[in-house]
Design an enzyme around this catalytic site. Structure first.
Site, PDB file in Angstrom:
ATOM      1  N   GLU A 172       0.829  -1.210   0.000  1.00  0.00           N
ATOM      2  CA  GLU A 172       0.000   0.000   0.000  1.00  0.00           C
ATOM      3  C   GLU A 172       0.865   1.262   0.000  1.00  0.00           C
ATOM      4  O   GLU A 172       0.545   2.242  -0.643  1.00  0.00           O
ATOM      5  CB  GLU A 172      -0.961   0.016   1.203  1.00  0.00           C
ATOM      6  CG  GLU A 172      -2.085  -0.992   1.115  1.00  0.00           C
ATOM      7  CD  GLU A 172      -3.025  -0.772  -0.067  1.00  0.00           C
ATOM      8  OE1 GLU A 172      -2.969   0.284  -0.694  1.00  0.00           O
ATOM      9  OE2 GLU A 172      -3.807  -1.702  -0.366  1.00  0.00           O
TER      10      GLU A 172
ATOM     11  N   THR B 278       2.108   5.444  -7.374  1.00  0.00           N
ATOM     12  CA  THR B 278       2.884   4.588  -8.280  1.00  0.00           C
ATOM     13  C   THR B 278       2.010   3.464  -8.828  1.00  0.00           C
ATOM     14  O   THR B 278       1.180   2.922  -8.108  1.00  0.00           O
ATOM     15  CB  THR B 278       4.098   3.991  -7.524  1.00  0.00           C
ATOM     16  OG1 THR B 278       4.716   5.026  -6.776  1.00  0.00           O
ATOM     17  CG2 THR B 278       5.118   3.402  -8.476  1.00  0.00           C
TER      18      THR B 278
ATOM     19  N   LEU C  86      11.375   4.912  -7.124  1.00  0.00           N
ATOM     20  CA  LEU C  86       9.958   5.007  -6.763  1.00  0.00           C
ATOM     21  C   LEU C  86       9.585   6.433  -6.354  1.00  0.00           C
ATOM     22  O   LEU C  86       8.424   6.814  -6.416  1.00  0.00           O
ATOM     23  CB  LEU C  86       9.628   4.067  -5.589  1.00  0.00           C
ATOM     24  CG  LEU C  86       9.420   2.590  -5.902  1.00  0.00           C
ATOM     25  CD1 LEU C  86       9.174   1.809  -4.620  1.00  0.00           C
ATOM     26  CD2 LEU C  86       8.253   2.384  -6.850  1.00  0.00           C
TER      27      LEU C  86
ATOM     28  N   TYR D 221       9.254   9.934  -3.854  1.00  0.00           N
ATOM     29  CA  TYR D 221       8.571  10.231  -2.578  1.00  0.00           C
ATOM     30  C   TYR D 221       9.234   9.434  -1.442  1.00  0.00           C
ATOM     31  O   TYR D 221       8.638   8.546  -0.828  1.00  0.00           O
ATOM     32  CB  TYR D 221       7.071   9.894  -2.667  1.00  0.00           C
ATOM     33  CG  TYR D 221       6.367  10.651  -3.759  1.00  0.00           C
ATOM     34  CD1 TYR D 221       5.913  11.958  -3.538  1.00  0.00           C
ATOM     35  CD2 TYR D 221       6.171  10.095  -5.014  1.00  0.00           C
ATOM     36  CE1 TYR D 221       5.277  12.674  -4.542  1.00  0.00           C
ATOM     37  CE2 TYR D 221       5.537  10.799  -6.027  1.00  0.00           C
ATOM     38  CZ  TYR D 221       5.094  12.079  -5.780  1.00  0.00           C
ATOM     39  OH  TYR D 221       4.470  12.782  -6.772  1.00  0.00           O
TER      40      TYR D 221
ATOM     41  N   TYR E  13      -6.861   5.660   4.526  1.00  0.00           N
ATOM     42  CA  TYR E  13      -7.021   4.611   3.509  1.00  0.00           C
ATOM     43  C   TYR E  13      -6.149   3.393   3.844  1.00  0.00           C
ATOM     44  O   TYR E  13      -6.620   2.254   3.846  1.00  0.00           O
ATOM     45  CB  TYR E  13      -6.691   5.136   2.099  1.00  0.00           C
ATOM     46  CG  TYR E  13      -6.456   3.982   1.158  1.00  0.00           C
ATOM     47  CD1 TYR E  13      -7.515   3.186   0.757  1.00  0.00           C
ATOM     48  CD2 TYR E  13      -5.165   3.629   0.758  1.00  0.00           C
ATOM     49  CE1 TYR E  13      -7.311   2.059  -0.041  1.00  0.00           C
ATOM     50  CE2 TYR E  13      -4.947   2.513  -0.028  1.00  0.00           C
ATOM     51  CZ  TYR E  13      -6.027   1.740  -0.421  1.00  0.00           C
ATOM     52  OH  TYR E  13      -5.814   0.628  -1.181  1.00  0.00           O
TER      53      TYR E  13
ATOM     54  N   ASP F 266      -9.978   4.697  -1.500  1.00  0.00           N
ATOM     55  CA  ASP F 266      -8.928   5.475  -2.175  1.00  0.00           C
ATOM     56  C   ASP F 266      -9.562   6.279  -3.313  1.00  0.00           C
ATOM     57  O   ASP F 266     -10.802   6.301  -3.450  1.00  0.00           O
ATOM     58  CB  ASP F 266      -7.809   4.545  -2.679  1.00  0.00           C
ATOM     59  CG  ASP F 266      -8.253   3.696  -3.860  1.00  0.00           C
ATOM     60  OD1 ASP F 266      -9.472   3.644  -4.149  1.00  0.00           O
ATOM     61  OD2 ASP F 266      -7.382   3.095  -4.519  1.00  0.00           O
TER      62      ASP F 266
ATOM     63  N   CYS G   9     -18.794   0.919 -18.938  1.00  0.00           N
ATOM     64  CA  CYS G   9     -20.029   0.571 -18.222  1.00  0.00           C
ATOM     65  C   CYS G   9     -20.596  -0.771 -18.662  1.00  0.00           C
ATOM     66  O   CYS G   9     -21.211  -1.481 -17.863  1.00  0.00           O
ATOM     67  CB  CYS G   9     -21.062   1.674 -18.410  1.00  0.00           C
ATOM     68  SG  CYS G   9     -20.475   3.260 -17.810  1.00  0.00           S
TER      69      CYS G   9
ATOM     70  N   CYS H 204     -26.308   2.258 -11.007  1.00  0.00           N
ATOM     71  CA  CYS H 204     -25.503   3.471 -11.238  1.00  0.00           C
ATOM     72  C   CYS H 204     -26.333   4.635 -11.788  1.00  0.00           C
ATOM     73  O   CYS H 204     -26.890   4.554 -12.889  1.00  0.00           O
ATOM     74  CB  CYS H 204     -24.365   3.136 -12.194  1.00  0.00           C
ATOM     75  SG  CYS H 204     -23.294   4.555 -12.463  1.00  0.00           S
TER      76      CYS H 204
HETATM   77 FE1  SF4 Z   1     -20.176   2.946 -15.517  1.00  0.00          FE
HETATM   78 FE2  SF4 Z   1     -21.374   3.525 -13.257  1.00  0.00          FE
HETATM   79 FE3  SF4 Z   1     -20.096   1.234 -13.472  1.00  0.00          FE
HETATM   80 FE4  SF4 Z   1     -18.724   3.497 -13.367  1.00  0.00          FE
HETATM   81  S1  SF4 Z   1     -19.987   2.635 -11.758  1.00  0.00           S
HETATM   82  S2  SF4 Z   1     -18.401   1.828 -14.827  1.00  0.00           S
HETATM   83  S3  SF4 Z   1     -20.075   4.888 -14.456  1.00  0.00           S
HETATM   84  S4  SF4 Z   1     -21.886   1.862 -14.634  1.00  0.00           S
END
Ligand code: SF4
Length: 371
Positions: A55, A61, A98, A100, A138, A156, A218, A227
């Site tokens: 992490e 990176t 690397l 930093y 994170y 993140d 998507c 979504c």
């Molecule tokens: Fe597409 Fe939404 Fe999935 Fe992102 S979270 S890939 S915007 S469907």
């Protein structure tokens, strides 16, 4: 602002839509992750030390760059105790490239602290991990959930982007209150088991499907049906980010001072940018050959010849260095600078990345002179 009023988890009707289908949502992420995840050494053997180290290496990176560094690093420092006992100069060599470098200094300081106070082990809770140097929210979440199965989120930049699109959040995802809302939602979605895989699954969806540059894929997304950005076709408008501050430009002239195949290097002062690393001497500002000659003489060196090299740029997060350089042969090494040949510089001294390319340039020059 989200549809439905203030940005809180209770009054965001669209978000509750996901929460109502939490079981299906988490199942989709987990099963997609099981089949589609990339192979990474710390995922195959998720030891707390490996997860912590990976992490830290992955901050700023790419995974492909990190993997060979990771193998080399654990080959030399296989556990926290070995890291705590490391020699700092040698350790820096294992990090060279690397960038930093505070990351590796903090790793070492934390390893020493763990050996002194925790029997050389990482604590298992998010709260305790967060107290350690170099471990932020994170990273604490990633270690606690992946290595110890704690039910905490690891959010993140990838996850902020995925969640902002899923929820249709048009606010700046760098804003604390937006992050808070997105994190709260991830917390509410966490499954009872396989929390680490769920967190990694969301990260991986962000890295491979809901990508930062270019349009998200998507058609391949396991949670497309939840979504809002997809439904409203606003994927490319989210996340909205403020324009980053422009970098401060600094001009510098670098002196590659050579005496019979050895080159002058010096250590940068601790506590400054690139502190503790080595560099070729340089001065602020751009200088022509005559001024360079005078500056070299002020270092009590006598130039014999001088060749300009190609200008280059080096970008830090907030600063841009514009570098002019000269390869200058000098009569004697003098007493104020340390001269070493290129192989010794490579083996023993960690040159700041901004200067390492010059070493390669000098190699090329030497090869050309043999032809
Ligand atoms: Fe597409 Fe939404 Fe999935 Fe992102 S979270 S890939 S915007 S469907």
């Amino acid at each position: 602002m989200l549809p439905g009023g203030d940005m809180t988890i209770e009054n965001t009707s669209r978000k509750i839509n996901i929460l109502e289908h939490k079981e299906d949502f988490t199942k989709r992420i987990l099963s997609w992750y099981q089949w589609e995840r990339r192979t990474m050494p710390w995922r195959e053997e998720p030891l707390p030390y490996y997860i912590w180290l990976s992490e830290i290496m992955l901050q700023q990176t790419r995974v492909d760059t990190v993997i060979p560094y990771f193998h080399r690093f654990i080959g030399k420092y296989p556990n926290i105790k070995a890291l705590a006992q490391s020699d700092e100069e040698e350790l820096m060599k294992y990090w060279e490239g690397l960038g930093y470098y505070n990351r590796v200094r903090n790793l070492r300081a934390t390893a020493m602290h763990l050996v002194e106070n925790h029997e050389g082990r990482l604590p298992e809770t998010y709260e305790e991990l967060l107290k350690l140097k170099g471990i932020g929210e994170y990273t604490a979440g990633a270690i606690a959930s992946e290595a110890f199965g704690q039910k905490v989120p690891a959010v993140d930049g990838n996850v902020y982007r995925v969640m902002a699109r899923l929820l249709g959040v048009r606010e700046d995802i760098k804003e604390r209150k937006t992050q808070q809302l997105l994190k709260e939602t991830v917390s509410a979605l966490l499954p009872e088991e396989q929390v680490g895989d769920f967190n990694q699954g969301l990260i991986e969806v962000g890295a491979l499907i809901c990508i930062p540059n270019g349009s998200p894929k998507c058609g391949l997304c396991p949670v497309r049906k939840y979504c809002i950005a997809f439904e409203e076709e606003i994927q490319d408008e989210i996340p909205r980010k403020k324009k980053p501050k422009e970098r401060k430009v600094e001009e510098r002239t670098v002196f590659l001072l050579e005496h019979e195949g050895t080159y002058a290097i010096r250590k940068r002062p601790e506590g400054k940018l690139l502190g503790g690393l080595y560099e070729f001497p340089h001065e602020e500002g751009f200088y022509g050959p005559e001024e360079v000659r005078k500056l070299v003489e002020e270092m009590h060196l006598s130039p014999l010849s001088m060749e300009p090299l190609k200008d280059k740029k080096f970008l830090f997060t907030h600063i841009e260095w514009r570098l002019k350089a000269y390869h200058i042969r000098v009569e004697k090494p003098g007493e104020e600078l340390y001269f070493a040949d290129r192989e010794i510089i490579r083996e023993k001294y960690t040159l700041a990345t901004a200067f390492r390319e010059y070493l390669e340039k000098l190699d090329e020059e030497q090869q050309a002179s043999f032809l």
